[in-house]
Enzyme design. Structure first.
Site, PDB file in Angstrom:
ATOM      1  N   ARG A 157       0.859  -1.201   0.000  1.00 50.03           N
ATOM      2  CA  ARG A 157       0.000   0.000   0.000  1.00 50.03           C
ATOM      3  C   ARG A 157       0.893   1.250   0.000  1.00 50.03           C
ATOM      4  NH1 ARG A 157      -1.729  -0.018   6.441  1.00 50.03           N
ATOM      5  NH2 ARG A 157       0.157   1.063   7.107  1.00 50.03           N
ATOM      6  N   VAL A 217      11.084  -7.688   6.300  1.00 50.19           N
ATOM      7  CA  VAL A 217      12.453  -7.255   5.953  1.00 50.19           C
ATOM      8  C   VAL A 217      13.441  -7.425   7.112  1.00 50.19           C
ATOM      9  CG1 VAL A 217      11.753  -5.620   4.148  1.00 50.19           C
ATOM     10  CG2 VAL A 217      12.014  -4.801   6.504  1.00 50.19           C
ATOM     11  N   ASN A 257      11.661   0.343   0.625  1.00 53.25           N
ATOM     12  CA  ASN A 257      10.590   1.268   0.983  1.00 53.25           C
ATOM     13  C   ASN A 257       9.959   0.979   2.348  1.00 53.25           C
ATOM     14  OD1 ASN A 257       8.069   3.049   0.331  1.00 53.25           O
ATOM     15  ND2 ASN A 257       7.243   1.003   0.705  1.00 53.25           N
ATOM     16  N   TYR A 276      12.617   7.393  14.542  1.00 57.78           N
ATOM     17  CA  TYR A 276      12.384   7.439  13.084  1.00 57.78           C
ATOM     18  C   TYR A 276      13.435   8.331  12.390  1.00 57.78           C
ATOM     19  CZ  TYR A 276       9.554   8.017   8.803  1.00 57.78           C
ATOM     20  OH  TYR A 276       9.093   8.033   7.498  1.00 57.78           O
TER      21      TYR A 276
HETATM   22  N1  LIG Z   1       3.875   8.964   4.357  1.00 59.43           N
HETATM   23  C1  LIG Z   1       4.797   9.870   4.574  1.00 59.43           C
HETATM   24  O1  LIG Z   1       4.490  11.050   4.822  1.00 59.43           O
HETATM   25  C2  LIG Z   1       6.259   9.506   4.501  1.00 59.43           C
HETATM   26  C3  LIG Z   1       7.176  10.551   4.583  1.00 59.43           C
HETATM   27  C4  LIG Z   1       8.533  10.256   4.509  1.00 59.43           C
HETATM   28  C5  LIG Z   1       8.952   8.952   4.356  1.00 59.43           C
HETATM   29  N2  LIG Z   1       8.026   7.956   4.290  1.00 59.43           N
HETATM   30  C6  LIG Z   1       8.541   6.604   4.140  1.00 59.43           C
HETATM   31  O2  LIG Z   1       7.988   6.021   2.994  1.00 59.43           O
HETATM   32  C7  LIG Z   1       7.921   4.593   3.142  1.00 59.43           C
HETATM   33  C8  LIG Z   1       6.504   4.116   2.868  1.00 59.43           C
HETATM   34  O3  LIG Z   1       5.633   4.739   3.809  1.00 59.43           O
HETATM   35  P1  LIG Z   1       4.054   4.879   3.623  1.00 59.43           P
HETATM   36  O4  LIG Z   1       3.696   6.247   4.020  1.00 59.43           O
HETATM   37  O5  LIG Z   1       3.644   4.329   2.322  1.00 59.43           O
HETATM   38  O6  LIG Z   1       3.604   3.930   4.835  1.00 59.43           O
HETATM   39  P2  LIG Z   1       2.560   2.737   4.917  1.00 59.43           P
HETATM   40  O7  LIG Z   1       2.489   2.404   6.354  1.00 59.43           O
HETATM   41  O8  LIG Z   1       1.317   3.067   4.189  1.00 59.43           O
HETATM   42  O9  LIG Z   1       3.312   1.577   4.093  1.00 59.43           O
HETATM   43  C9  LIG Z   1       4.442   0.951   4.589  1.00 59.43           C
HETATM   44  C10 LIG Z   1       4.359  -0.516   4.228  1.00 59.43           C
HETATM   45  O10 LIG Z   1       5.517  -1.158   4.757  1.00 59.43           O
HETATM   46  C11 LIG Z   1       5.083  -2.388   5.319  1.00 59.43           C
HETATM   47  N3  LIG Z   1       6.028  -2.877   6.325  1.00 59.43           N
HETATM   48  C12 LIG Z   1       6.174  -2.441   7.597  1.00 59.43           C
HETATM   49  N4  LIG Z   1       7.082  -3.169   8.237  1.00 59.43           N
HETATM   50  C13 LIG Z   1       7.536  -4.100   7.355  1.00 59.43           C
HETATM   51  C14 LIG Z   1       8.473  -5.146   7.437  1.00 59.43           C
HETATM   52  N5  LIG Z   1       9.126  -5.413   8.580  1.00 59.43           N
HETATM   53  N6  LIG Z   1       8.698  -5.909   6.336  1.00 59.43           N
HETATM   54  C15 LIG Z   1       8.022  -5.669   5.181  1.00 59.43           C
HETATM   55  N7  LIG Z   1       7.113  -4.693   5.060  1.00 59.43           N
HETATM   56  C16 LIG Z   1       6.867  -3.913   6.119  1.00 59.43           C
HETATM   57  C17 LIG Z   1       3.718  -2.090   5.905  1.00 59.43           C
HETATM   58  O11 LIG Z   1       2.966  -3.266   6.149  1.00 59.43           O
HETATM   59  C18 LIG Z   1       3.121  -1.195   4.834  1.00 59.43           C
HETATM   60  O12 LIG Z   1       2.420  -1.923   3.849  1.00 59.43           O
HETATM   61  C19 LIG Z   1       8.385   4.322   4.576  1.00 59.43           C
HETATM   62  O13 LIG Z   1       9.755   3.988   4.584  1.00 59.43           O
HETATM   63  C20 LIG Z   1       8.173   5.655   5.266  1.00 59.43           C
HETATM   64  O14 LIG Z   1       8.991   5.807   6.380  1.00 59.43           O
HETATM   65  C21 LIG Z   1       6.687   8.199   4.357  1.00 59.43           C
END
Ligand SMILES: NC(=O)c1ccc[n+]([C@@H]2O[C@H](COP(=O)([O-])OP(=O)(O)OC[C@H]3O[C@@H](n4cnc5c(N)ncnc54)[C@H](O)[C@@H]3O)[C@@H](O)[C@H]2O)c1
Length: 248
Positions: free
Chosen positions: A15, A64, A90, A155
């Site tokens: 997602r 992961v 990711n 984080y």
């Molecule tokens: N949403 C934001 O504003 C934002 C900003 C900066 C960085 N990010 C980074 O972007 C990336 C994606 O974030 P997002 O917003 O889509 O979050 P999200 O929570 O919607 O998606 C993250 C996905 O990673 C999966 N995940 C978590 N732990 C895991 C593991 N141990 N092994 C495999 N999969 C795992 C979750 O189940 C989820 O499907 C992340 O690294 C997050 O830190 C997000």
């Protein structure tokens, strides 16, 4: 961008930003493998969605932070498609609390997924990239890794570590035809940020010059560019997708 005949692995791809990345790479011709910790039926649903869009996709339940699980995923991708050209690290989690109140397990969990997870996935995939003398590794960091944030010491530490790792790796693998770059999103509309209280979202919005939150697709486009052959002379860099929140 043309990823015809290429294979991509996107961690945490069920997602949000990961899914958007899988879609953009897939829509441009890549065969895409996603892994996630979510329940198997959720991952299957995502894969079905990707397939409906004409994308050649595979999904794996794999954490992961578990070396053996990642090893098995990478082996299966190699057995099926023979190569991995693009790795997008990711997967990430947040467990926010003011530092003085932060629980040991929450500090550990965020670093475990955000740093150790990248270590396992990159180590495993790199072996196959080295053999073919080609690869694109893109690590998802965060604006928070650059500017810090109240309540996110764990984080921010993980996301800053990603940048140091990316630069060191980039220097090591450059002679092998492999690039390593990072993308640092600002505030993006996903499940991860939906859980923030409305007043916190509003406060942050005031600090974003473009006065809106970003969309996962906007992060995915930056990732896809770095993953493309066109970005062959870019390595060790970070693309900031943050509406101007941080300017470096
Ligand atoms: N949403 C934001 O504003 C934002 C900003 C900066 C960085 N990010 C980074 O972007 C990336 C994606 O974030 P997002 O917003 O889509 O979050 P999200 O929570 O919607 O998606 C993250 C996905 O990673 C999966 N995940 C978590 N732990 C895991 C593991 N141990 N092994 C495999 N999969 C795992 C979750 O189940 C989820 O499907 C992340 O690294 C997050 O830190 C997000």
């Amino acid at each position: 961008m043309d990823f015809e005949n290429q294979v991509a692995m996107v961690t945490g791809g069920r997602r949000g930003i990961g899914l958007a990345i899988a879609q953009v790479l897939g829509q441009n011709g890549a065969r895409v493998a996603i892994n996630d910790v979510a329940p198997e039926e959720e991952i299957e649903k995502t894969v079905e969605e990707l397939k409906k869009q004409g994308i050649n996709a595979r999904g794996y339940v794999a954490d992961v932070t578990k070396k053996e699980e990642i090893k098995a995923v990478v082996q299966d991708i190699i057995n099926t498609w023979g190569q991995i050209d693009i790795l997008v690290n990711n997967a990430g989690i947040t467990k926010d609390a003011l530092f003085v109140r932060m629980k040991d397990e929450d500090w550990k969990a965020v670093l475990e997924v955000g740093v150790q997870g990248i270590y396992y996935c990159t180590k495993e995939v790199l072996r196959y990239m080295m053999r073919r003398q080609y690869g694109r590794i893109i690590n998802i960091s965060s604006a928070v890794g650059v500017m810090g944030n109240v309540g996110q010491a764990n984080y921010a530490t993980a996301k800053a570590a990603v940048l140091g790792f990316t630069k060191s790796l980039a220097r090591e693998v450059a002679p092998l035809g492999i690039t390593a770059n990072a993308v640092a999103p600002g505030f993006i509309n996903t499940e991860m940020t939906k859980k923030l209280p409305e007043e916190v979202r509003e406060t942050w919005l005031q600090q974003v010059p473009l006065r809106r939150w970003g969309e996962p697709e906007e992060v995915a486009q930056a990732v896809a560019f770095l993953a493309s052959r066109a970005a062959g002379y870019i390595t060790g860099q970070t693309i900031h997708v943050n509406g101007g929140l941080v300017m470096i």
